[in-house]
Design a protein around this motif. Structure first.
Motif, PDB file in Angstrom:
ATOM      1  N   LYS A  42       0.822  -1.216   0.000  1.00 54.86           N
ATOM      2  CA  LYS A  42       0.000   0.000   0.000  1.00 54.86           C
ATOM      3  C   LYS A  42       0.855   1.264   0.000  1.00 54.86           C
ATOM      4  O   LYS A  42       0.568   2.199  -0.726  1.00 54.86           O
ATOM      5  N   ALA A  43       1.888   1.297   0.814  1.00 58.56           N
ATOM      6  CA  ALA A  43       2.772   2.461   0.862  1.00 58.56           C
ATOM      7  C   ALA A  43       3.656   2.483  -0.383  1.00 58.56           C
ATOM      8  O   ALA A  43       4.142   1.439  -0.824  1.00 58.56           O
ATOM      9  N   LYS A  44       3.854   3.671  -0.962  1.00 59.74           N
ATOM     10  CA  LYS A  44       4.639   3.777  -2.196  1.00 59.74           C
ATOM     11  C   LYS A  44       6.056   3.241  -2.032  1.00 59.74           C
ATOM     12  O   LYS A  44       6.549   2.523  -2.885  1.00 59.74           O
ATOM     13  N   SER A  45       6.689   3.608  -0.944  1.00 63.47           N
ATOM     14  CA  SER A  45       8.076   3.177  -0.769  1.00 63.47           C
ATOM     15  C   SER A  45       8.175   1.656  -0.602  1.00 63.47           C
ATOM     16  O   SER A  45       9.081   1.034  -1.145  1.00 63.47           O
ATOM     17  N   ILE A  46       7.242   1.052   0.108  1.00 69.18           N
ATOM     18  CA  ILE A  46       7.252  -0.409   0.275  1.00 69.18           C
ATOM     19  C   ILE A  46       6.958  -1.084  -1.062  1.00 69.18           C
ATOM     20  O   ILE A  46       7.577  -2.096  -1.408  1.00 69.18           O
ATOM     21  N   ASN A  47       6.047  -0.519  -1.835  1.00 77.87           N
ATOM     22  CA  ASN A  47       5.745  -1.039  -3.170  1.00 77.87           C
ATOM     23  C   ASN A  47       7.006  -1.005  -4.043  1.00 77.87           C
ATOM     24  O   ASN A  47       7.325  -1.971  -4.732  1.00 77.87           O
ATOM     25  N   ILE A  48       7.730   0.106  -4.017  1.00 77.12           N
ATOM     26  CA  ILE A  48       8.964   0.255  -4.792  1.00 77.12           C
ATOM     27  C   ILE A  48      10.006  -0.763  -4.320  1.00 77.12           C
ATOM     28  O   ILE A  48      10.668  -1.413  -5.128  1.00 77.12           O
ATOM     29  N   LEU A  49      10.122  -0.919  -3.012  1.00 72.39           N
ATOM     30  CA  LEU A  49      11.080  -1.867  -2.454  1.00 72.39           C
ATOM     31  C   LEU A  49      10.792  -3.293  -2.922  1.00 72.39           C
ATOM     32  O   LEU A  49      11.683  -3.984  -3.429  1.00 72.39           O
ATOM     33  N   LEU A  50       9.556  -3.733  -2.784  1.00 73.32           N
ATOM     34  CA  LEU A  50       9.193  -5.098  -3.155  1.00 73.32           C
ATOM     35  C   LEU A  50       9.300  -5.330  -4.668  1.00 73.32           C
ATOM     36  O   LEU A  50       9.751  -6.388  -5.110  1.00 73.32           O
ATOM     37  N   LYS A  51       8.923  -4.332  -5.457  1.00 71.91           N
ATOM     38  CA  LYS A  51       9.096  -4.442  -6.916  1.00 71.91           C
ATOM     39  C   LYS A  51      10.573  -4.593  -7.271  1.00 71.91           C
ATOM     40  O   LYS A  51      10.938  -5.375  -8.148  1.00 71.91           O
ATOM     41  N   SER A  52      11.415  -3.829  -6.581  1.00 75.34           N
ATOM     42  CA  SER A  52      12.859  -3.857  -6.857  1.00 75.34           C
ATOM     43  C   SER A  52      13.456  -5.215  -6.498  1.00 75.34           C
ATOM     44  O   SER A  52      14.306  -5.735  -7.236  1.00 75.34           O
ATOM     45  N   ILE A  53      13.033  -5.783  -5.383  1.00 76.15           N
ATOM     46  CA  ILE A  53      13.531  -7.101  -4.991  1.00 76.15           C
ATOM     47  C   ILE A  53      13.178  -8.129  -6.067  1.00 76.15           C
ATOM     48  O   ILE A  53      14.013  -8.943  -6.456  1.00 76.15           O
ATOM     49  N   ALA A  54      11.942  -8.070  -6.543  1.00 72.06           N
ATOM     50  CA  ALA A  54      11.510  -9.010  -7.586  1.00 72.06           C
ATOM     51  C   ALA A  54      12.254  -8.764  -8.900  1.00 72.06           C
ATOM     52  O   ALA A  54      12.710  -9.709  -9.554  1.00 72.06           O
ATOM     53  N   TYR A  55      12.392  -7.506  -9.292  1.00 71.87           N
ATOM     54  CA  TYR A  55      13.030  -7.164 -10.569  1.00 71.87           C
ATOM     55  C   TYR A  55      14.497  -7.613 -10.608  1.00 71.87           C
ATOM     56  O   TYR A  55      14.945  -8.206 -11.579  1.00 71.87           O
ATOM     57  N   PHE A  56      15.245  -7.318  -9.554  1.00 71.59           N
ATOM     58  CA  PHE A  56      16.668  -7.662  -9.526  1.00 71.59           C
ATOM     59  C   PHE A  56      16.921  -9.072  -8.994  1.00 71.59           C
ATOM     60  O   PHE A  56      18.056  -9.526  -8.976  1.00 71.59           O
ATOM     61  N   ASN A  57      15.865  -9.727  -8.526  1.00 72.94           N
ATOM     62  CA  ASN A  57      15.962 -11.077  -7.974  1.00 72.94           C
ATOM     63  C   ASN A  57      16.950 -11.141  -6.809  1.00 72.94           C
ATOM     64  O   ASN A  57      17.805 -12.019  -6.736  1.00 72.94           O
ATOM     65  N   PHE A 146      11.328  10.796  -4.316  1.00 71.00           N
ATOM     66  CA  PHE A 146      10.664  11.552  -3.270  1.00 71.00           C
ATOM     67  C   PHE A 146      10.322  10.700  -2.061  1.00 71.00           C
ATOM     68  O   PHE A 146      10.752  10.991  -0.963  1.00 71.00           O
ATOM     69  N   HIS A 147       9.564   9.656  -2.202  1.00 73.31           N
ATOM     70  CA  HIS A 147       9.171   8.810  -1.077  1.00 73.31           C
ATOM     71  C   HIS A 147      10.345   7.999  -0.562  1.00 73.31           C
ATOM     72  O   HIS A 147      10.362   7.585   0.597  1.00 73.31           O
ATOM     73  N   CYS A 148      11.294   7.753  -1.435  1.00 74.64           N
ATOM     74  CA  CYS A 148      12.475   6.980  -1.091  1.00 74.64           C
ATOM     75  C   CYS A 148      13.571   7.302  -2.096  1.00 74.64           C
ATOM     76  O   CYS A 148      13.335   7.980  -3.087  1.00 74.64           O
ATOM     77  N   GLY A 149      14.738   6.793  -1.812  1.00 74.59           N
ATOM     78  CA  GLY A 149      15.852   6.949  -2.737  1.00 74.59           C
ATOM     79  C   GLY A 149      16.645   5.664  -2.799  1.00 74.59           C
ATOM     80  O   GLY A 149      16.670   4.897  -1.837  1.00 74.59           O
ATOM     81  N   LYS A 159      29.143   8.474 -12.801  1.00 74.19           N
ATOM     82  CA  LYS A 159      28.313   8.992 -11.720  1.00 74.19           C
ATOM     83  C   LYS A 159      27.169   9.825 -12.295  1.00 74.19           C
ATOM     84  O   LYS A 159      27.398  10.759 -13.055  1.00 74.19           O
ATOM     85  N   GLU A 160      25.922   9.446 -11.935  1.00 75.66           N
ATOM     86  CA  GLU A 160      24.739  10.181 -12.382  1.00 75.66           C
ATOM     87  C   GLU A 160      23.694  10.179 -11.278  1.00 75.66           C
ATOM     88  O   GLU A 160      23.562   9.204 -10.538  1.00 75.66           O
ATOM     89  N   HIS A 161      22.943  11.258 -11.216  1.00 69.32           N
ATOM     90  CA  HIS A 161      21.830  11.358 -10.265  1.00 69.32           C
ATOM     91  C   HIS A 161      20.542  11.586 -11.062  1.00 69.32           C
ATOM     92  O   HIS A 161      20.516  12.383 -11.997  1.00 69.32           O
ATOM     93  N   PHE A 162      19.498  10.865 -10.688  1.00 72.73           N
ATOM     94  CA  PHE A 162      18.212  10.970 -11.363  1.00 72.73           C
ATOM     95  C   PHE A 162      17.124  11.333 -10.352  1.00 72.73           C
ATOM     96  O   PHE A 162      17.145  10.868  -9.221  1.00 72.73           O
ATOM     97  N   THR A 163      16.206  12.160 -10.778  1.00 71.80           N
ATOM     98  CA  THR A 163      15.038  12.513  -9.980  1.00 71.80           C
ATOM     99  C   THR A 163      13.829  12.063 -10.796  1.00 71.80           C
ATOM    100  O   THR A 163      13.508  12.661 -11.815  1.00 71.80           O
ATOM    101  N   ILE A 164      13.188  10.983 -10.348  1.00 69.65           N
ATOM    102  CA  ILE A 164      12.153  10.295 -11.123  1.00 69.65           C
ATOM    103  C   ILE A 164      10.807  10.366 -10.427  1.00 69.65           C
ATOM    104  O   ILE A 164      10.690  10.038  -9.241  1.00 69.65           O
ATOM    105  N   ARG A 165       9.782  10.786 -11.183  1.00 71.60           N
ATOM    106  CA  ARG A 165       8.400  10.750 -10.673  1.00 71.60           C
ATOM    107  C   ARG A 165       7.870   9.334 -10.764  1.00 71.60           C
ATOM    108  O   ARG A 165       7.970   8.680 -11.794  1.00 71.60           O
ATOM    109  N   ILE A 166       7.270   8.888  -9.698  1.00 69.51           N
ATOM    110  CA  ILE A 166       6.674   7.539  -9.666  1.00 69.51           C
ATOM    111  C   ILE A 166       5.161   7.678  -9.617  1.00 69.51           C
ATOM    112  O   ILE A 166       4.618   8.430  -8.890  1.00 69.51           O
TER     113      ILE A 166
END
Length: 166
Positions: A42-57, A146-149, A159-166
């Protein structure tokens, strides 16, 4: 309260979507993972975290500051290991610079490791710490959502920095 609102307005002005990304690694991460329709939490940051774990395995995860995630990981990713000699993903509510340097110098972080920091714009202190982490020479890719980094230490990337809207 006003700090977070003003921080969000500044974020909106700076941020972009996948069209502003010129790194193939980050472009694929944004389009195939972050912008996928799958909803893990439900929380955006937790959603991003869990998606990332699945994506990168990711299999080896270090949780710093939020033990409630342990049960979520057990449900969605029963084969993950908390801790270990090498770490695929570090989750932190606040990560001190010395801690990151220590993990790196001990060889626990590898080229594909992700450092996930929650609520980077919550307070002025957390925002300042985020900026210092991004500036570290060992960090080559940083993404502010924003919600996480997230931080990566990919040696083959400039070296690059990105600011991405989710």
């Amino acid at each position: 309260m006003y700090f977070k609102f003003i921080s969000f307005l500044k974020f909106l002005i700076k941020s972009t979507n996948q069209h502003g990304v010129h790194s193939p690694f980050v472009f694929n991460y944004v389009t195939k993972c972050l912008y996928s329709k799958q909803k893990w939490g439900k929380a955006k940051s937790i959603n991003i975290l869990l998606k990332s774990i699945a994506y990168f395995n990711y299999k080896h995860i270090e949780l710093d500051g939020n033990q409630d995630l342990n049960s979520l990981l057990r449900i969605h990713f029963p084969n993950t290991v908390i801790g270990g000699n090498t770490i695929d993903l570090v989750y932190a509510e606040e990560l001190e610079i010395d801690t990151l340097k220590q993990l790196f110098s001990e060889g626990k972080l590898h080229n594909n490791s992700m450092i996930f920091i929650n609520s980077i714009h919550q307070t002025a202190k957390k925002q300042k710490l985020w900026r210092k982490l991004v500036e570290l020479p060992i960090v080559t890719v940083s993404i502010d959502m924003f919600h996480c980094g997230v931080l990566f230490i990919r040696k083959e990337q400039v070296k690059e920095h990105f600011t991405i809207r989710i």
